[in-house]
Design an enzyme around this catalytic site. Structure first.
Site, PDB file in Angstrom:
ATOM      1  CD  GLN A 159      -9.782  -8.953 -10.187  1.00  0.00           C
ATOM      2  OE1 GLN A 159      -9.635  -7.893  -9.577  1.00  0.00           O
ATOM      3  NE2 GLN A 159      -9.032 -10.018  -9.948  1.00  0.00           N
ATOM      4  CG  HIS A 210      -6.208  -5.638  -7.606  1.00  0.00           C
ATOM      5  ND1 HIS A 210      -4.934  -5.668  -7.082  1.00  0.00           N
ATOM      6  CD2 HIS A 210      -6.615  -6.932  -7.667  1.00  0.00           C
ATOM      7  CE1 HIS A 210      -4.585  -6.925  -6.835  1.00  0.00           C
ATOM      8  NE2 HIS A 210      -5.601  -7.711  -7.184  1.00  0.00           N
ATOM      9  CD  GLU A 244      -4.738  -6.114   5.784  1.00  0.00           C
ATOM     10  OE1 GLU A 244      -3.508  -6.260   5.735  1.00  0.00           O
ATOM     11  OE2 GLU A 244      -5.300  -4.984   5.768  1.00  0.00           O
ATOM     12  CE1 TYR A 251      -7.172   0.615   8.509  1.00  0.00           C
ATOM     13  CE2 TYR A 251      -7.139   2.598   7.172  1.00  0.00           C
ATOM     14  CZ  TYR A 251      -7.629   1.881   8.257  1.00  0.00           C
ATOM     15  OH  TYR A 251      -8.556   2.460   9.099  1.00  0.00           O
ATOM     16  CE1 TYR A 308      -3.161 -14.486  -5.235  1.00  0.00           C
ATOM     17  CE2 TYR A 308      -2.411 -12.790  -6.758  1.00  0.00           C
ATOM     18  CZ  TYR A 308      -3.333 -13.254  -5.837  1.00  0.00           C
ATOM     19  OH  TYR A 308      -4.409 -12.477  -5.514  1.00  0.00           O
TER      20      TYR A 308
END
Length: 380
Positions: A94, A160, A254, A264, A275
């Site tokens: 990613q 991430h 979110e 948060y 998953y």
């Protein structure tokens, strides 16, 4: 808020029984007389993963390709040669070249800001870094590139990274770094990077009123924490507040309004599961941890976001537009002050939406993985 979210989850569960591809909760916006009036026209191809877009005052568009290239769209065409002069980028998983935005006073100072997975620093692997640089349009090259911040503790994990960028009305730059696949360590630990939203002066200095300045064992650039993987960030055009969305695990994507020093909750509280379907936590709320302003269950895999202010789309003005990687459509969200009150899907089948930009011409531009850059236009 909690009763609303429980109601949303129940509604979602009921809808899932009747549809294999429903990812919405709450009231639907009627788009019969709005969304159906438009079409998404491809303007250029050749960008594999258009992670971020920004437009220069002369109407040139700069697009980041996650594989580690910065591309230029000039006079409606993709310039063949990638922009030169990028700092070192590690493209894989990613990671790669991620977001890009202009300084609010770009016309005066010429600074543009980028995030990327950088190999700089000690240790094997890489981590998310924020850079600024200037663009030489004649040479199609960057110059004066400088790193403003980099997540420490390089890692070989490939997911991430975050990472979106937004400026607020006071000229501070906000950006995100995801938990880097270390959810049980980084998001709740203020002494290390990852799972955070950061706030800096435009030159990289840490503001003296950041919430953790002067505290031991903290990263003073941190503005909020307890995040998983924020891949959307935008300034509300009226309130000036910074809004963000982030990927949940399986369920629990979110929308959050970023507040100073707020936790948060990830991974202590979440509306998602692993998953595999196993539980991450049995908590969806806890004192001292912020509830999301909105969440999706099942996940839509949100990416990119923009508040629509253009007169080109009168029915959408003041609403929030978000892309869905998972379901290949756009999500238009009703906003009332600091609350999201409804949503609807549009342009089903458009592809894996990676980025969204409102251009100087007022049109919305959408970056699609493998599908190039599209412009949302009125149907003929």
């Amino acid at each position: 808020m909690l009763s609303k979210l429980k109601h949303i989850t129940l509604a979602s569960s009921i809808m899932m029984l009747s549809s294999a591809c429903v990812a919405f909760q709450g009231p639907e916006i009627d788009l019969a007389e709005s969304g159906n009036r438009y079409t998404a026209s491809t303007i250029v191809k050749g960008v594999e993963v258009p992670w971020g877009m920004t437009q220069l005052p002369n109407s040139d568009i700069l697009v980041t390709d996650r594989k580690g290239e910065l591309r230029l769209i000039r006079e409606g065409k993709l310039v063949e040669q990638p922009v030169q002069g990028l700092p070192p980028v590690v493209a894989g998983g990613q990671g790669g070249l991620l977001d890009i935005v202009l300084h609010p006073d770009y016309g005066k100072n010429g600074w543009l800001y980028m995030t990327m997975s950088s190999p700089e620093g000690e240790g094997e692997g890489n981590n998310t870094a924020l850079y600024r640089a200037k663009f030489d349009g004649e040479k199609v090259s960057l110059k004066d590139a400088e790193m403003l911040y980099k997540g420490s503790d390089n890692t070989t994990k490939r997911h991430h990274y975050g990472s979106r960028i937004a400026f607020d009305n006071n000229g501070y730059v906000f950006f995100s770094i995801g938990d880097r696949g270390e959810r049980d360590v980084k998001p709740q630990d203020l002494s290390i990077d990852g799972g955070k939203v950061y706030r800096l002066h435009d030159d990289g200095r840490v503001p003296k009123d950041n919430p953790f300045v002067g505290q031991e064992n903290t990263r003073p650039a941190t503005y909020s924490y307890g995040h998983r993987n924020p891949q959307g960030m935008a300034k509300h055009p009226e309130t000036g507040k910074i809004w963000s969305h982030e990927h949940g695990p399986r369920g629990g994507d979110e929308i959050n309004i970023i507040k100073k020093g707020v936790n948060y909750g990830w991974p202590v509280i979440t509306y998602g599961v692993n998953y595999s379907g196993t539980s991450i936590t049995d908590l969806t709320e806890k004192p001292g941890m912020e509830q999301p302003d909105w969440y999706w269950d099942p996940s839509i895999a949100p990416s990119g976001m923009v508040f629509v202010t253009s007169d080109k789309y009168p029915e959408w003005k003041g609403k929030l537009l978000i892309g869905s990687l998972k379901f290949h459509y756009l999500v238009l969200m009703d906003v009332d002050g600091d609350k999201v009150t409804g949503q609807s899907k549009m342009f089903e089948g458009i592809g894996r939406v990676r980025s969204i930009m409102q251009g100087l011409d007022g049109y919305l531009y959408v970056g699609v993985d493998g599908g190039g850059i599209k412009r949302i236009e009125p149907k003929a």
